[in-house]
Design a protein around this motif. Structure first.
Motif, mmCIF file in Angstrom:
data_model
loop_
_atom_site.group_PDB
_atom_site.id
_atom_site.type_symbol
_atom_site.label_atom_id
_atom_site.label_comp_id
_atom_site.label_asym_id
_atom_site.label_seq_id
_atom_site.Cartn_x
_atom_site.Cartn_y
_atom_site.Cartn_z
ATOM 1 N N UNK A 16 10.425 -9.744 24.178
ATOM 2 C CA UNK A 16 10.698 -11.514 24.209
ATOM 3 C C UNK A 16 10.465 -11.994 22.770
ATOM 4 N N UNK A 17 10.687 -12.735 22.516
ATOM 5 C CA UNK A 17 10.498 -13.038 20.928
ATOM 6 C C UNK A 17 9.864 -14.422 20.999
ATOM 7 N N UNK A 56 0.440 -19.149 29.202
ATOM 8 C CA UNK A 56 -0.845 -20.148 28.674
ATOM 9 C C UNK A 56 -2.107 -19.855 28.999
ATOM 10 N N UNK A 57 -2.597 -19.084 29.668
ATOM 11 C CA UNK A 57 -4.072 -18.769 29.592
ATOM 12 C C UNK A 57 -3.987 -17.416 28.860
ATOM 13 N N UNK A 58 -3.759 -17.050 29.221
ATOM 14 C CA UNK A 58 -3.579 -15.489 28.638
ATOM 15 C C UNK A 58 -3.133 -15.281 27.329
ATOM 16 N N UNK A 59 -2.837 -16.104 26.363
ATOM 17 C CA UNK A 59 -2.541 -16.183 25.338
ATOM 18 C C UNK A 59 -3.652 -16.978 24.651
ATOM 19 N N UNK A 60 -4.639 -17.342 25.531
ATOM 20 C CA UNK A 60 -5.484 -18.430 25.061
ATOM 21 C C UNK A 60 -6.633 -17.073 24.619
ATOM 22 N N UNK A 61 -7.097 -16.250 25.797
ATOM 23 C CA UNK A 61 -7.723 -14.604 25.395
ATOM 24 C C UNK A 61 -6.972 -14.355 25.133
ATOM 25 N N UNK A 62 -6.114 -13.619 24.308
ATOM 26 C CA UNK A 62 -5.814 -12.981 23.824
ATOM 27 C C UNK A 62 -5.995 -12.366 21.836
ATOM 28 N N UNK A 113 2.274 -5.554 27.808
ATOM 29 C CA UNK A 113 2.371 -6.483 27.196
ATOM 30 C C UNK A 113 3.097 -7.498 27.600
ATOM 31 N N UNK A 114 2.412 -8.684 26.750
ATOM 32 C CA UNK A 114 2.143 -10.149 27.818
ATOM 33 C C UNK A 114 3.097 -10.744 28.391
ATOM 34 N N UNK A 162 2.514 -15.051 19.750
ATOM 35 C CA UNK A 162 1.920 -13.201 19.707
ATOM 36 C C UNK A 162 3.147 -12.728 21.308
ATOM 37 N N UNK A 163 4.488 -13.247 20.854
ATOM 38 C CA UNK A 163 5.951 -13.406 21.563
ATOM 39 C C UNK A 163 6.106 -11.299 22.418
ATOM 40 N N UNK A 164 5.915 -10.879 21.625
ATOM 41 C CA UNK A 164 5.899 -9.355 21.382
ATOM 42 C C UNK A 164 4.017 -8.478 22.258
ATOM 43 N N UNK A 165 3.268 -9.365 21.664
ATOM 44 C CA UNK A 165 1.911 -7.769 21.566
ATOM 45 C C UNK A 165 1.721 -8.061 23.032
#
Length: 603
Positions: A476-477, A416-422, A386-387, A263-266
């Motif tokens: 971001x990649x 990491x917290x944000x990724x967990x919730x995406x 963008x996250x 999710x690098x650029x999501x």
């Protein structure tokens, strides 16, 4: 309540008189259980600072006979604890001014209540009788009470030594004697009976003898739920030369810090505000009116003015500065200098959302766009950005002045917290995360531009940038995040511990392999500069009683778990009933900063 608590109270012993530490008010005496005969008077004496019991505070000695020194000490602490004793007591057996009984005995003699024996001694350890204590209490109270012409009890005849004194005790309701109609004045009196009499006399003298305190002082350490990374601990570790990776791998057991393209650029959607109506306006970075355009009902409406938005049924009603009104299921607002509208524009602006920061302060957005819908009859306002950089630039979970390694650790944990919730949008907010601490605190442009010339904001954005890599277009990649067994970590964190972090099972009831309790001396070290290394809070009687579901609370005690955190907290009411809740429930219900409790003291 009585304001008679001494800074250091001595435990009285019927043997050698020795000073002992003050008894913790969170404990109960083994020999005075709730509901027992002497529970209330002894509890009152503890709360009033009159006694701390015996044997290190584990018992009161309720059946032990009272001696002269103890009687003097109890009454001295009640009536005149600030008495300045003379240099000499006049008694060879009361000679040490530093001894616990010196001031009480000299006070009682000074008041003319007692005197010594014919041999010149005071005999402080001599047990006293029920009649003698009646005389002492009468002398301290000094009532205007004429001796009656009748006998108060069968064994206390008119004209006898203690007739007036015992009659007065009966008159004020302090004693009713024994069931056989006697008082037994020559019988030694025990400490439990003494507590009853002293409390009754204190009430007669106008003291508050209630055993229900007005409030409680709660003392403890640390702030937050206690699982995962301690932010102040991270600060201290960074100050000591640890890297962000070392910090994270210490607090999250067995994790890997990986640079991932996941999710690098999501984009991420962040809930900002729920309200019936609001007004949004853009401002250029130079402070002048900025452009904003609204996409709604198939139209694109640009303006430099304020846009009014209202919820009407299930629709968003948009009113432009020129009076144009549009009704649709949603409205999208964009402003220049973002990826959604001319990223390189010389008219770069921010969009202000009133009351989005903590419900009372405005929140300015530099990046992303705003999406307005209606949920539950109210406007639901979220920002999409963008996250990996735009969102994290506005993450306000750690002071930007802290060491770079701590800031990077925070950025990685926050990512990491944000990724967990995406994975999917939450139905109740149309968002992935909230902008408040129920998810992570997000303040947008305020964080990114913090300080004169954005000196602090630049430190924070540099920390974020230091945890990711971009392509030539600036997108971001790859970015660092926390992983465990191939899955993204739920990287919860908190402010500081009381010396040991907590496991997820102790906080939330479910075991998480990477959220195990760890020794955390860092939170309490000098390098942490932790304002909550120790704290004190006041909790009202009403709040405490409500927390335990009791009519009142007179004492609170707690047991600790392996993290030295309160596992269970129990309370006792004035009527002796008890209730037990978990440390987590206690923290939530009374508003304590943490479950690392050190004392709960009635006031």
């Amino acid at each position: 309540m009585l304001s008679l608590v001494l800074t250091s109270v001595l435990v009285l012993s019927s043997g050698a008189a020795l000073a002992a530490p003050a008894r913790a008010a969170t404990e109960e005496f083994r020999d005075v259980p709730p509901g027992s005969t002497y529970y209330e008077p002894v509890t009152w004496m503890v709360q009033a600072g009159i006694t701390t019991g015996r044997s290190g505070g584990s018992i009161f000695g309720v059946r032990d006979n009272l001696n002269r020194a103890e009687a003097a000490a109890f009454l001295h602490r009640l009536v005149d604890p600030d008495f300045m004793p003379p240099d000499s007591s006049g008694f060879p057996d009361v000679s040490d001014p530093d001894n616990w009984d010196y001031a009480p005995i000299t006070w009682l003699v000074h008041e003319g209540v007692v005197s010594g024996y014919a041999d010149g001694t005071f005999k402080p350890l001599r047990h006293i009788t029920r009649g003698e204590l009646a005389k002492i209490l009468y002398g301290v109270a000094d009532p205007a009470y004429p001796a009656p012409s009748s006998a108060p009890f069968a064994d206390v005849q008119v004209g006898s030594t203690y007739h007036r004194h015992i009659s007065w005790l009966k008159y004020i309701g302090a004693t009713h004697g024994y069931a056989d109609g006697t008082y037994r004045p020559s019988q030694h009196i025990n400490r439990g009976e003494t507590a009853q009499l002293i409390r009754a006399v204190a009430e007669e003298l106008g003291y508050d003898t209630s055993v229900v305190p007005d409030s409680f002082t709660v003392q403890g350490s640390g702030w937050g739920h206690g699982a995962g990374m301690s932010q102040y601990g991270a600060r201290a570790m960074a100050a000591g030369g640890r890297t962000a990776e070392q910090i994270l791998q210490y607090y999250y057991t067995g994790v890997q810090v990986s640079s991932s393209s996941h999710r690098a650029y999501e984009n991420l959607r962040v809930h900002l505000l729920s309200t019936a109506s609001t007004t949004l306006k853009a401002t250029k970075l130079n402070g002048t009116d900025g452009y904003v355009r609204v996409r709604t009902a198939g139209s694109v409406l640009p303006t430099t003015g304020a846009v009014r938005l209202e919820a009407d049924g299930g629709d968003v009603v948009t009113t432009m500065p020129d009076g144009t009104r549009k009704r649709a299921g949603s409205a999208i607002l964009e402003w220049p200098g973002t990826r959604f509208w001319n990223a390189d524009s010389p008219n770069a602006a921010t969009l202000r959302v009133p009351n989005a920061d903590g419900g009372t302060r405005p929140l300015d957005l530099r990046h992303g766009k705003v999406i307005v819908t209606v949920i539950g009859g109210r406007l639901n306002i979220v920002t999409e950005l963008r996250m990996n950089d735009e969102y994290l630039y506005g993450l306000a979970e750690m002071p930007s002045s802290w060491p770079a390694a701590a800031l990077q650790a925070q950025a990685i944990a926050g990512r990491s917290y944000a990724l967990r919730n995406m994975g999917s949008l939450k139905a109740d907010c149309g968002c992935h995360v909230w902008d408040e601490v129920r998810s992570q605190k997000f303040t947008g442009w305020a964080k990114e531009s913090e300080g004169t010339g954005a000196v602090y904001g630049k430190r924070w954005t540099a920390a974020v940038d230091g945890t990711l890599s971009r392509n030539t277009a600036g997108t971001p990649v790859r970015a660092k995040s926390l992983w465990y067994n191939g899955g993204i970590v739920d990287a919860v964190y908190f402010s500081s511990s009381g010396g040991h972090t907590r496991s997820a099972v102790d906080v939330w009831g479910n075991a998480v392999p990477y959220l195990q309790g760890r020794p955390d001396p860092y939170s309490l070290s000098a390098d942490a500069h932790n304002p909550n290394a120790s704290w004190t809070q006041s909790v009202s009687q009403a709040t405490m009683a409500s927390a335990f579901g009791l009519p009142s609370v007179v004492s609170v005690r707690f047991t600790l778990d392996g993290a030295d955190s309160a596992r269970y907290v129990s309370a006792t009411a004035a009527d002796g009933t008890t209730s037990q809740i978990t440390g987590n429930q206690f923290r939530s219900r009374v508003g304590a900063k943490s479950t690392w409790l050190s004392a709960v003291t009635p006031r």
